[in-house]
Enzyme design. Sequence first.
Site, short mmCIF file in Angstrom:
data_model
loop_
_atom_site.label_atom_id
_atom_site.label_comp_id
_atom_site.label_asym_id
_atom_site.label_seq_id
_atom_site.Cartn_x
_atom_site.Cartn_y
_atom_site.Cartn_z
N ARG A 192 1.63 -5.13 6.00
CA ARG A 192 0.97 -4.06 5.26
C ARG A 192 1.78 -2.79 5.42
O ARG A 192 2.13 -2.40 6.53
CB ARG A 192 -0.47 -3.82 5.75
CG ARG A 192 -1.15 -2.73 4.90
CD ARG A 192 -2.63 -2.58 5.15
NE ARG A 192 -3.18 -1.67 4.13
CZ ARG A 192 -4.42 -1.69 3.68
NH1 ARG A 192 -5.26 -2.58 4.15
NH2 ARG A 192 -4.83 -0.83 2.76
N ASP A 217 0.82 -1.21 0.00
CA ASP A 217 0.00 0.00 0.00
C ASP A 217 0.86 1.26 0.00
O ASP A 217 1.95 1.26 0.56
CB ASP A 217 -0.90 -0.03 1.25
CG ASP A 217 -2.08 0.92 1.12
OD1 ASP A 217 -2.32 1.44 0.01
OD2 ASP A 217 -2.76 1.15 2.14
N GLY A 218 0.33 2.31 -0.63
CA GLY A 218 0.99 3.63 -0.54
C GLY A 218 1.68 4.09 -1.81
O GLY A 218 2.37 5.11 -1.78
N ASN A 219 1.48 3.38 -2.93
CA ASN A 219 2.13 3.81 -4.18
C ASN A 219 1.66 5.21 -4.59
O ASN A 219 2.46 6.04 -5.00
CB ASN A 219 1.80 2.84 -5.33
CG ASN A 219 2.36 1.46 -5.11
OD1 ASN A 219 3.13 1.25 -4.19
ND2 ASN A 219 1.97 0.52 -5.96
N GLY A 220 0.35 5.43 -4.48
CA GLY A 220 -0.22 6.72 -4.87
C GLY A 220 0.31 7.85 -4.01
O GLY A 220 0.72 8.91 -4.52
N ARG A 221 0.35 7.63 -2.70
CA ARG A 221 0.84 8.68 -1.79
C ARG A 221 2.33 8.94 -1.97
O ARG A 221 2.80 10.06 -1.88
CB ARG A 221 0.53 8.30 -0.33
CG ARG A 221 -0.91 8.62 0.07
CD ARG A 221 -1.31 7.92 1.33
NE ARG A 221 -1.56 6.51 1.07
CZ ARG A 221 -1.65 5.58 2.03
NH1 ARG A 221 -1.47 5.91 3.30
NH2 ARG A 221 -1.90 4.34 1.72
N HIS A 272 3.36 3.30 -8.89
CA HIS A 272 3.19 1.86 -9.19
C HIS A 272 4.46 1.29 -9.83
O HIS A 272 4.84 0.16 -9.56
CB HIS A 272 1.98 1.66 -10.11
CG HIS A 272 0.67 2.06 -9.48
ND1 HIS A 272 0.34 1.70 -8.20
CD2 HIS A 272 -0.37 2.80 -9.95
CE1 HIS A 272 -0.87 2.19 -7.90
NE2 HIS A 272 -1.31 2.87 -8.94
N ARG A 276 0.40 9.12 -10.30
CA ARG A 276 0.27 7.91 -9.46
C ARG A 276 0.96 6.70 -10.09
O ARG A 276 1.52 5.86 -9.38
CB ARG A 276 -1.21 7.58 -9.26
CG ARG A 276 -1.96 8.56 -8.36
CD ARG A 276 -3.43 8.20 -8.29
NE ARG A 276 -3.62 6.86 -7.75
CZ ARG A 276 -3.66 6.59 -6.44
NH1 ARG A 276 -3.55 7.54 -5.56
NH2 ARG A 276 -3.84 5.35 -6.03
N SER A 290 -8.69 -4.96 4.11
CA SER A 290 -9.15 -4.63 2.76
C SER A 290 -9.52 -5.85 1.92
O SER A 290 -9.08 -6.00 0.78
CB SER A 290 -8.08 -3.79 2.03
OG SER A 290 -7.78 -2.64 2.75
N ARG A 334 -11.38 2.31 -9.81
CA ARG A 334 -10.46 3.46 -9.92
C ARG A 334 -10.62 4.12 -11.31
O ARG A 334 -11.17 3.49 -12.22
CB ARG A 334 -9.01 3.00 -9.74
CG ARG A 334 -8.73 2.64 -8.31
CD ARG A 334 -7.26 2.54 -8.04
NE ARG A 334 -7.09 2.31 -6.61
CZ ARG A 334 -5.94 2.37 -5.97
NH1 ARG A 334 -4.84 2.65 -6.61
NH2 ARG A 334 -5.88 2.15 -4.67
N LEU A 365 10.65 -20.56 -4.84
CA LEU A 365 9.65 -19.68 -4.23
C LEU A 365 8.39 -19.69 -5.09
O LEU A 365 8.48 -19.60 -6.31
CB LEU A 365 10.19 -18.23 -4.16
CG LEU A 365 9.19 -17.17 -3.67
CD1 LEU A 365 9.06 -17.20 -2.14
CD2 LEU A 365 9.60 -15.77 -4.11
C1 FPP Z 1 -1.57 0.21 -3.56
O1 FPP Z 1 -1.19 1.54 -3.57
C2 FPP Z 1 -1.03 -0.48 -4.73
C3 FPP Z 1 -1.75 -1.00 -5.74
C4 FPP Z 1 -3.23 -0.92 -5.80
C5 FPP Z 1 -1.12 -1.63 -6.89
C6 FPP Z 1 0.07 -2.47 -6.57
C7 FPP Z 1 0.66 -2.96 -7.81
C8 FPP Z 1 1.98 -3.05 -8.07
C9 FPP Z 1 3.05 -2.66 -7.14
C10 FPP Z 1 2.37 -3.60 -9.38
C11 FPP Z 1 2.48 -5.09 -9.25
C12 FPP Z 1 2.99 -5.66 -10.49
C13 FPP Z 1 3.22 -6.98 -10.66
C14 FPP Z 1 3.88 -7.45 -11.87
C15 FPP Z 1 2.82 -7.96 -9.67
P1 FPP Z 1 -2.33 2.66 -3.76
O2 FPP Z 1 -2.39 3.00 -5.20
O3 FPP Z 1 -3.60 2.21 -3.14
O4 FPP Z 1 -1.68 3.83 -2.94
P2 FPP Z 1 -2.44 4.96 -2.11
O5 FPP Z 1 -3.20 4.25 -1.02
O6 FPP Z 1 -1.31 5.76 -1.57
O7 FPP Z 1 -3.31 5.70 -3.06
#
Ligand code: FPP
Length: 244
Positions: free
Chosen positions: A188, A20-24, A37, A33, A196, A71, A131
């Site tokens: 998490r 979690d937290g890619n967007g932030r 990712h 955003r 979630s 989204r 793995l």
């Molecule tokens: C949550 O952050 C992240 C996701 C919804 C996507 C995660 C996906 C990846 C890291 C790519 C994975 C790729 C492969 C090949 C497995 P968020 O967007 O909800 O962040 P936020 O809560 O800060 O908005």
Amino acid sequence: MDILTLDKKKIPNHIAVIMDGNGRWAKKRDLDRVEGHKEGVEAVKRTVKACIEADVRFLTIYAFSIENWARPLAEVESLMELMVFALNSEIEELNRQGVSLKTIGDISMLPKNAKAVLQDCIDRTKNNNKLTLVVALSYGSRWEIVEACKKIASNVNKGEQKIDDICEKTLNDSMCIPDLPDPDLLIRTSGERRLSNFLLWQLAYTEFYFIDKFWPDFQKEDLYLAIYNYQNRERRFGKTSEQI
Ligand code: FPP
């Protein structure tokens, strides 16, 4: 935290991660955003390597929930493209590292080319045994449980399953991957403390570990610290300390 600090005899067999937290992470840097990712994929690669080095046998990552379909379309499309790109560019490396790829979720909802690339990666890595990397895609735990109930009800209808014989194993065997062991440790990131809709059935006795860092900042050392923390907990599975 160093890998050498870990107790080799108490390595969690299965780790599940809510990334979690890619967007932030992106917002903090005034980036789109999708850049978050992209960095998130790098963190996945680091985590896969770190798991292999520590001898973790199963890693399940929450990449896309059923709820994520709601989204903005542009973000959904970017995520799908990113996944296809990442799988295509990482397949050789996955094979080299002995990683077997599997998925859980409603894959029928994925775009056609994403489905094809995913299936190809699953087929090409199926004999690897260092793995097992389970990617939860278009996944929702309530969806998985409902599907399991439907399978069991249908078997009852056909006379192949007696109601009195339904037990926990029947449910287990009806999940997306029947023989997947339950996670020992759930991590998490980003400071949120909720599930979630992730693996509700399978996390019954899992140890939870929350870290404030955003997923793109997650490092090998963070994984080892989570494992170290896990190793210092007492898992009683309902028993008393004295019984363990
Ligand atoms: C949550 O952050 C992240 C996701 C919804 C996507 C995660 C996906 C990846 C890291 C790519 C994975 C790729 C492969 C090949 C497995 P968020 O967007 O909800 O962040 P936020 O809560 O800060 O908005």
